[in-house]
Enzyme design. Structure first.
Site, short mmCIF file in Angstrom:
data_model
loop_
_atom_site.label_atom_id
_atom_site.label_comp_id
_atom_site.label_asym_id
_atom_site.label_seq_id
_atom_site.Cartn_x
_atom_site.Cartn_y
_atom_site.Cartn_z
N SER A 11 -20.83 -17.07 72.58
CA SER A 11 -21.44 -18.28 72.02
C SER A 11 -22.59 -18.81 72.86
O SER A 11 -23.52 -19.43 72.34
CB SER A 11 -20.38 -19.38 71.86
OG SER A 11 -19.78 -19.68 73.11
N ASP A 198 -19.83 -29.58 77.47
CA ASP A 198 -18.42 -29.72 77.09
C ASP A 198 -17.51 -29.02 78.08
O ASP A 198 -16.39 -28.65 77.74
CB ASP A 198 -18.19 -29.17 75.67
CG ASP A 198 -18.51 -27.69 75.55
OD1 ASP A 198 -18.94 -27.08 76.57
OD2 ASP A 198 -18.34 -27.12 74.46
N HIS A 201 -20.09 -24.88 77.52
CA HIS A 201 -21.40 -24.57 76.94
C HIS A 201 -22.51 -25.37 77.62
O HIS A 201 -22.25 -26.39 78.26
CB HIS A 201 -21.38 -24.83 75.43
CG HIS A 201 -20.40 -23.96 74.70
ND1 HIS A 201 -19.11 -24.39 74.43
CD2 HIS A 201 -20.50 -22.69 74.25
CE1 HIS A 201 -18.46 -23.41 73.80
NE2 HIS A 201 -19.27 -22.36 73.69
#
Length: 249
Positions: A11, A198, A201
């Site tokens: 991600s 977070d 990320h």
């Protein structure tokens, strides 16, 4: 045909074309010279990455004298953040043991080198983890993919560090460059808030760190902007009196 740089990862790579993302910054830096191609897969670990490698980079793109696409200039390989999920916490389905992670990286690098012998392969370690922020984000509520009844973070910075160390070791064994993001980010005192949005990320500043470190490694590997050919004539090189002359091949 413009050469390519592939970004292969989880991600943190998939999000890299967002506003201020490290992939978007690379695409901007190399505009008119290189196509930066995104191959990011949210949630993937190195085991899954190895499984889909031939789908991500099909044989038709191996390059060569048969008219196939030329080999890319570089491929970044950025996995480990999901492998480092703890095996006894709620994201255990993403966990990969560190020794298997290291072997998976070896296999990925070996496959890419076999496919493209002259392509620069660049490993990137997982980033550090802010465990408190992971708790604040998911404690007492449903994680998008799993329940968290224990109220404990699914990752720790210590575990991420072990995978980062394994990534650095793999790069040394393979004779390829590596960005040690886990170590680099923690050199800044306020790295948790500055670089992570977070606990995992990246913020825009975190993306900037990745961008700068990747560019350094590309430059050392001979892929500096100054050495690349610009695609098609620049406006400054077009004769105002005879513009079409610039387009006579």
């Amino acid at each position: 045909m413009r050469p390519k740089i592939y970004l292969f990862g989880d991600s943190i790579t998939e999000e890299s074309f967002r506003d201020g993302g490290w992939g978007a910054s690379l695409a901007n830096l190399f505009s008119r010279t290189v196509d930066v191609v995104l191959r990011g897969y949210s949630g993937y670990n190195s085991r899954w990455a190895l499984k889909v490698l031939d789908r991500v980079f099909p044989a038709a793109e191996s390059g060569g004298s048969d008219g196939a696409s030329p080999p890319p200039l570089a491929v970044t390989v950025f996995f480990g953040a999901n492998d480092a999920c703890l095996p006894d916490r709620y994201a255990a389905f993403q966990h990969v043991p560190v020794d298997e992670y290291q072997q998976n990286l070896h296999s990925i690098v070996s496959s890419l080198k076999k496919r493209w012998p002259k392509t620069l392969i660049l490993l990137i370690t997982p980033p550090p983890i802010d465990e408190d922020e992971r708790l604040r984000k998911y404690s007492g509520c449903r994680h998008p993919y799993a329940e968290n009844p224990s109220g404990l973070p699914e990752r720790t910075n210590e575990a991420a560090g072990a995978f980062a160390k394994a990534c650095v070791e793999t790069a040394g064994e393979c004779g390829i460059p590596v960005v040690d993001l886990w170590t680099r980010m923690q050199q800044y005192p306020d790295w948790r808030k500055a670089y992570l949005r977070d606990g995992l990320h990246l913020t825009q500043d975190g993306n900037k760190v990745v961008f700068e470190e990747v560019v350094k490694k590309l430059n050392v590997g001979g892929l500096s902007l100054e050495k690349l050919t610009v695609d098609l004539p620049l406006l400054a090189d077009i004769d105002q009196g005879d513009p079409l002359k610039a387009f006579q091949w």
